[in-house]
Design a protein around this motif. Sequence first.
Motif, PDB file in Angstrom:
ATOM      1  N   UNK A 121       0.843  -1.197   0.000  1.00 10.56           N
ATOM      2  CA  UNK A 121       0.000   0.000   0.000  1.00 10.56           C
ATOM      3  C   UNK A 121       0.879   1.248   0.000  1.00 10.56           C
ATOM      4  N   UNK A 122       0.842   1.982  -1.117  1.00  9.72           N
ATOM      5  CA  UNK A 122       1.598   3.218  -1.273  1.00  9.72           C
ATOM      6  C   UNK A 122       0.670   4.420  -1.456  1.00  9.72           C
ATOM      7  N   UNK A 123      -0.577   4.282  -1.112  1.00  9.59           N
ATOM      8  CA  UNK A 123      -1.547   5.363  -1.277  1.00  9.59           C
ATOM      9  C   UNK A 123      -1.150   6.602  -0.475  1.00  9.59           C
ATOM     10  N   UNK A 124      -1.572   7.757  -0.990  1.00 11.28           N
ATOM     11  CA  UNK A 124      -1.381   9.037  -0.299  1.00 11.28           C
ATOM     12  C   UNK A 124       0.090   9.328   0.017  1.00 11.28           C
ATOM     13  N   UNK A 125       0.903   9.349  -1.038  1.00 14.13           N
ATOM     14  CA  UNK A 125       2.290   9.769  -0.932  1.00 14.13           C
ATOM     15  C   UNK A 125       2.564  10.853  -1.974  1.00 14.13           C
ATOM     16  N   UNK A 126       3.827  11.136  -2.220  1.00 16.16           N
ATOM     17  CA  UNK A 126       4.189  12.212  -3.154  1.00 16.16           C
ATOM     18  C   UNK A 126       5.012  11.678  -4.329  1.00 16.16           C
ATOM     19  N   UNK A 127       4.711  10.463  -4.754  1.00 14.26           N
ATOM     20  CA  UNK A 127       5.444   9.857  -5.867  1.00 14.26           C
ATOM     21  C   UNK A 127       4.986  10.456  -7.195  1.00 14.26           C
ATOM     22  N   UNK A 128       5.937  10.899  -7.979  1.00 15.77           N
ATOM     23  CA  UNK A 128       5.637  11.555  -9.251  1.00 15.77           C
ATOM     24  C   UNK A 128       5.405  10.563 -10.385  1.00 15.77           C
ATOM     25  N   UNK A 129       5.981   9.374 -10.250  1.00 13.15           N
ATOM     26  CA  UNK A 129       5.853   8.366 -11.299  1.00 13.15           C
ATOM     27  C   UNK A 129       5.809   6.979 -10.702  1.00 13.15           C
ATOM     28  N   UNK A 130       5.394   6.029 -11.508  1.00 16.01           N
ATOM     29  CA  UNK A 130       5.287   4.656 -11.031  1.00 16.01           C
ATOM     30  C   UNK A 130       6.686   4.087 -10.749  1.00 16.01           C
ATOM     31  N   UNK A 131       6.957   3.591  -9.555  1.00 16.47           N
ATOM     32  CA  UNK A 131       8.300   3.124  -9.179  1.00 16.47           C
ATOM     33  C   UNK A 131       8.715   1.855  -9.933  1.00 16.47           C
ATOM     34  N   UNK A 132       9.895   1.898 -10.499  1.00 16.53           N
ATOM     35  CA  UNK A 132      10.445   0.731 -11.196  1.00 16.53           C
ATOM     36  C   UNK A 132      10.644  -0.436 -10.239  1.00 16.53           C
ATOM     37  N   UNK A 133      10.923  -0.148  -9.000  1.00 19.00           N
ATOM     38  CA  UNK A 133      11.226  -1.181  -8.006  1.00 19.00           C
ATOM     39  C   UNK A 133      10.085  -2.175  -7.823  1.00 19.00           C
ATOM     40  N   UNK A 134       8.859  -1.744  -8.079  1.00 18.74           N
ATOM     41  CA  UNK A 134       7.699  -2.619  -7.881  1.00 18.74           C
ATOM     42  C   UNK A 134       7.742  -3.822  -8.813  1.00 18.74           C
ATOM     43  N   UNK A 135       8.384  -3.685  -9.933  1.00 19.19           N
ATOM     44  CA  UNK A 135       8.443  -4.782 -10.908  1.00 19.19           C
ATOM     45  C   UNK A 135       9.211  -5.990 -10.397  1.00 19.19           C
ATOM     46  N   UNK A 136       9.991  -5.805  -9.353  1.00 21.96           N
ATOM     47  CA  UNK A 136      10.768  -6.924  -8.803  1.00 21.96           C
ATOM     48  C   UNK A 136       9.941  -7.795  -7.860  1.00 21.96           C
ATOM     49  N   UNK A 137       8.731  -7.368  -7.533  1.00 24.95           N
ATOM     50  CA  UNK A 137       7.879  -8.103  -6.588  1.00 24.95           C
ATOM     51  C   UNK A 137       7.058  -9.134  -7.339  1.00 24.95           C
ATOM     52  N   UNK A 138       7.632 -10.321  -7.491  1.00 23.83           N
ATOM     53  CA  UNK A 138       7.045 -11.357  -8.347  1.00 23.83           C
ATOM     54  C   UNK A 138       5.742 -11.942  -7.820  1.00 23.83           C
ATOM     55  N   UNK A 139       5.492 -11.854  -6.512  1.00 25.92           N
ATOM     56  CA  UNK A 139       4.277 -12.436  -5.929  1.00 25.92           C
ATOM     57  C   UNK A 139       3.220 -11.389  -5.565  1.00 25.92           C
ATOM     58  N   UNK A 140       3.449 -10.152  -5.969  1.00 30.86           N
ATOM     59  CA  UNK A 140       2.521  -9.078  -5.619  1.00 30.86           C
ATOM     60  C   UNK A 140       1.149  -9.312  -6.244  1.00 30.86           C
ATOM     61  N   UNK A 141       0.107  -9.242  -5.397  1.00 29.22           N
ATOM     62  CA  UNK A 141      -1.268  -9.436  -5.855  1.00 29.22           C
ATOM     63  C   UNK A 141      -2.119  -8.177  -5.683  1.00 29.22           C
ATOM     64  N   UNK A 142      -1.771  -7.341  -4.717  1.00 35.42           N
ATOM     65  CA  UNK A 142      -2.581  -6.162  -4.430  1.00 35.42           C
ATOM     66  C   UNK A 142      -1.664  -4.951  -4.234  1.00 35.42           C
ATOM     67  N   UNK A 143      -1.904  -3.909  -5.045  1.00 26.82           N
ATOM     68  CA  UNK A 143      -1.102  -2.693  -4.982  1.00 26.82           C
ATOM     69  C   UNK A 143      -1.995  -1.473  -4.839  1.00 26.82           C
ATOM     70  N   UNK A 144      -1.714  -0.678  -3.806  1.00 30.42           N
ATOM     71  CA  UNK A 144      -2.411   0.588  -3.636  1.00 30.42           C
ATOM     72  C   UNK A 144      -1.502   1.725  -4.051  1.00 30.42           C
ATOM     73  N   UNK A 145      -1.975   2.534  -5.038  1.00 32.56           N
ATOM     74  CA  UNK A 145      -1.113   3.600  -5.557  1.00 32.56           C
ATOM     75  C   UNK A 145      -1.901   4.881  -5.855  1.00 32.56           C
TER      76      UNK A 145
END
Length: 271
Positions: free
Chosen positions: A243-267
């Motif tokens: 869960x990364x909701x309600x932050x100040x990220x300007x773009x989608x983080x490249x690092x998330x692509x390394x999470x091979x088992x990720x099923x739920x992402x809050x952005x």
Amino acid sequence: MLLVILLFSMAGGDWGSHPGVWGYKQIQDRQEPVVPLCPSPCQCEEDGIFMTVDCSEMGLPSVPLNLSPLTTYLDLSMNNISEIQPRAFHRLHLLSELRISGNQLRYISGQALQGLHNLKVLMLQNNQLERLPDDAPWDLPNLLSLRLDANLLSEVPAEAFRGVRSLRHLWLDDNSLTEIPVMALDSLPSLQAMTLALNQITHIPDYAFTNLSALVVLHLHNNHIQSMSSRCFEGLQSLETLDLNYNDLQEFPVAIRTLSKLQELGFHNNN
């Protein structure tokens, strides 16, 4: 010989066969069960030979002194406790759940929780904790759940979690943390769920969670995260919820692509 017979006769008959005879009551007294203590004004319930103790919302200024060693559950929440003396629980070797939330604690030393080797749940939320012990951390080898949310922590010392290596659930949300406590988290290889939400974190560095291979749930929402290094999620082999909701990220983080088992992402609600 006659003197001996007279002495036995004066004693009241056969020794040890009647309640009124010398020696019988002493043996009987030793066999009477010990009644567990219930500190006033707390409420206690027996569970077999064990006891649960509820001292919540009693206006207590300190930890009661006469707690039964057979206590397995103790609730001290919503009182006026501002300090826990060293060895306050040292007789409670069977205690598995301790609630001290909603008090006025600013610091809890390692000595304060000494002897709680069977403790599995520790609730310290909604206090005024400003720091955690470093040089003499809490020694709670069987602790599974630790709530430190809604306090005033601005940092977590590197050795703070050295004595809670079995921990599976950790709440650090709603504090004043400005960075990920990377060194402290390195002591928690069994951690499965953690929240660092509602803090003031601005950046997630490389290898921030590298030793948390069992982590399944990670909440980082409502911070001020502006940047994330490309390898910040390295080691999170089991992560399913982020869960990364309600932050100040300007773009989608490249690092998330390394999470091979990720099923739920809050952005949502990022800039």
